[in-house]
Design a protein around this motif. Structure first.
Motif, short mmCIF file in Angstrom:
data_model
loop_
_atom_site.label_atom_id
_atom_site.label_comp_id
_atom_site.label_asym_id
_atom_site.label_seq_id
_atom_site.Cartn_x
_atom_site.Cartn_y
_atom_site.Cartn_z
N ASN A 58 0.83 -0.99 0.03
CA ASN A 58 -0.18 0.00 0.17
C ASN A 58 0.87 1.23 0.02
O ASN A 58 1.92 1.29 -0.14
CB ASN A 58 -0.93 -0.19 1.06
N LEU A 60 1.71 3.36 2.38
CA LEU A 60 2.26 3.61 3.32
C LEU A 60 3.84 2.86 3.53
O LEU A 60 3.67 1.59 3.58
CB LEU A 60 1.70 3.52 4.92
N VAL A 66 3.35 4.62 9.29
CA VAL A 66 2.22 3.56 9.83
C VAL A 66 1.50 3.98 10.88
O VAL A 66 0.30 3.85 11.13
CB VAL A 66 2.91 2.29 9.62
N TYR A 69 -0.82 7.14 10.72
CA TYR A 69 -2.13 6.42 10.19
C TYR A 69 -2.94 5.80 11.21
O TYR A 69 -4.05 5.88 11.07
CB TYR A 69 -1.66 5.64 9.15
N ALA A 158 -7.78 -2.18 8.26
CA ALA A 158 -6.63 -1.29 8.07
C ALA A 158 -5.46 -1.83 8.80
O ALA A 158 -4.38 -1.67 8.33
CB ALA A 158 -7.06 -0.23 8.71
N TYR A 159 -5.44 -2.48 10.09
CA TYR A 159 -4.43 -2.69 10.86
C TYR A 159 -3.85 -3.83 10.10
O TYR A 159 -2.34 -4.21 10.19
CB TYR A 159 -4.72 -2.90 12.26
N GLN A 162 -1.34 -3.34 7.50
CA GLN A 162 -0.30 -2.49 7.70
C GLN A 162 0.83 -3.53 8.34
O GLN A 162 1.91 -3.18 8.53
CB GLN A 162 -0.25 -1.22 8.67
N ASP A 275 -5.76 -1.52 2.04
CA ASP A 275 -4.77 -0.57 1.84
C ASP A 275 -5.26 0.84 2.60
O ASP A 275 -6.35 0.96 2.75
CB ASP A 275 -4.74 -0.29 0.47
N SER A 276 -4.07 1.64 2.91
CA SER A 276 -4.47 2.70 3.43
C SER A 276 -5.17 3.73 2.57
O SER A 276 -6.09 4.41 3.46
CB SER A 276 -2.92 3.36 4.05
N THR A 277 -4.91 3.88 1.32
CA THR A 277 -5.76 4.88 0.90
C THR A 277 -7.22 4.47 0.63
O THR A 277 -7.85 5.33 0.89
CB THR A 277 -4.96 4.96 -0.88
N THR A 280 -8.46 5.29 4.22
CA THR A 280 -8.90 6.65 4.48
C THR A 280 -9.93 7.36 3.60
O THR A 280 -10.86 8.18 4.16
CB THR A 280 -7.38 7.54 4.06
#
Length: 289
Positions: A58, A60, A66, A69, A158-159, A162, A275-277, A280
């Protein structure tokens, strides 16, 4: 649900899976009287970590990115529960063991914020200047629980998304104690998973309309009133599939070891990373910050 058969198959490739399930079962009592009834409910989330290794792709990269975030997500969740507990519209319906559970969850989120802030030190990003605006989330008890389910299920994904970005050798000293950052992140992930299961059970209660079609785990990416994107695919899809995914480690799990499982069983047994995007974007679609 043939969950025990799935567990038996998993033990063949991961002999320690039952140890992790037992630990989760014990920890579940911390949320109140639902502990024993929900022991099995927690199992699918734990099983997901046994098979799905497709994490870490992703936007980050650095550990500070990380954890900042994660800090943003924890601040969002803490603010959400804190505002809910103070909302006049929820004074009547959010009482008794339901209020106690939300107070407990708020306490967990506050502790996560404190730990991540301490871990980041001077690298911690400031909190959003204008806080978090959750719109009409607290209009009714049901709308509150829908938002809560969305935040918790997204947080779990999310976790997990990452985990591959955190170096397992990082062991900083925070407040006089040494922490392994990867272990800490995964412990927070475990807590968020229990929050997610508990919120889903609250939606089954009479105050929330006896929605007995909602289970503590996610089945076939069913949204249950939550924005569908919460359970959809991330980017890239091959790494971050939908919650209806039936393939793990290259195996289609509806048929394993001479046994067959339903799509409902398989999808319920795994939480998919995100993924982070995408995470978010989901958050910004329902919260102003």
């Amino acid at each position: 649900m043939n969950l025990f058969q799935i567990i038996s198959e998993l033990e063949k490739v991961d002999p320690e899976i039952m140890d992790r399930l037992t630990h989760r079962r014990s920890a579940f009592t911390a949320l109140g009287n639902f502990g024993k009834k929900l022991a099995l409910a927690a199992a699918p989330i734990a099983i997901g970590s046994a098979f799905n290794k497709a994490v870490g792709q992703n936007t980050l990269m650095g550990v500070n990115e990380v954890f900042n975030y994660a800090l943003l997500l924890e601040r969002l969740e803490y603010s959400f529960y804190d505002q809910a507990l103070k909302a006049a519209t929820l004074t009547v319906p959010l009482t008794g063991i339901a209020r106690t559970a939300i107070e407990t969850i708020r306490g967990h989120e506050q502790a996560h914020v404190a730990l991540l802030t301490a871990a980041l030190g001077t690298n911690a990003n400031p909190a959003p200047a204008n806080g978090f605006d959750f719109g009409n989330a607290f209009a009714t008890y049901e709308s509150f629980l829908i938002f809560a389910q969305a935040f918790e299920d997204t947080g779990v994904r999310a976790y997990k998304g990452q985990a591959g970005n955190i170096d397992a050798s990082l062991n900083p000293t925070i407040g006089g104690a040494q922490y392994n950052l990867l272990q800490t992140a995964l412990q927070i992930h475990s807590v968020e998973a229990r929050h997610a299961a508990h919120i889903r059970v609250m939606r089954r209660g009479a105050t929330a309309g006896n929605q007995t079609n909602i289970f503590p785990w996610i089945i076939n990416a069913e949204p249950n009133g939550v924005p569908a994107g919460v359970y959809g695919a991330g980017n890239p899809v091959a790494t971050f599939p939908t919650e209806g995914n039936l393939v793990q480690g290259g195996l289609t799990l509806t048929s394993v070891g001479g046994k067959t499982y339903t799509a409902e069983d398989v999808s319920a047994a795994f939480d998919e990373a995100l993924d982070s995007t995408t995470v978010t974007n989901i958050a910004r679609s329902v919260v102003k910050f």
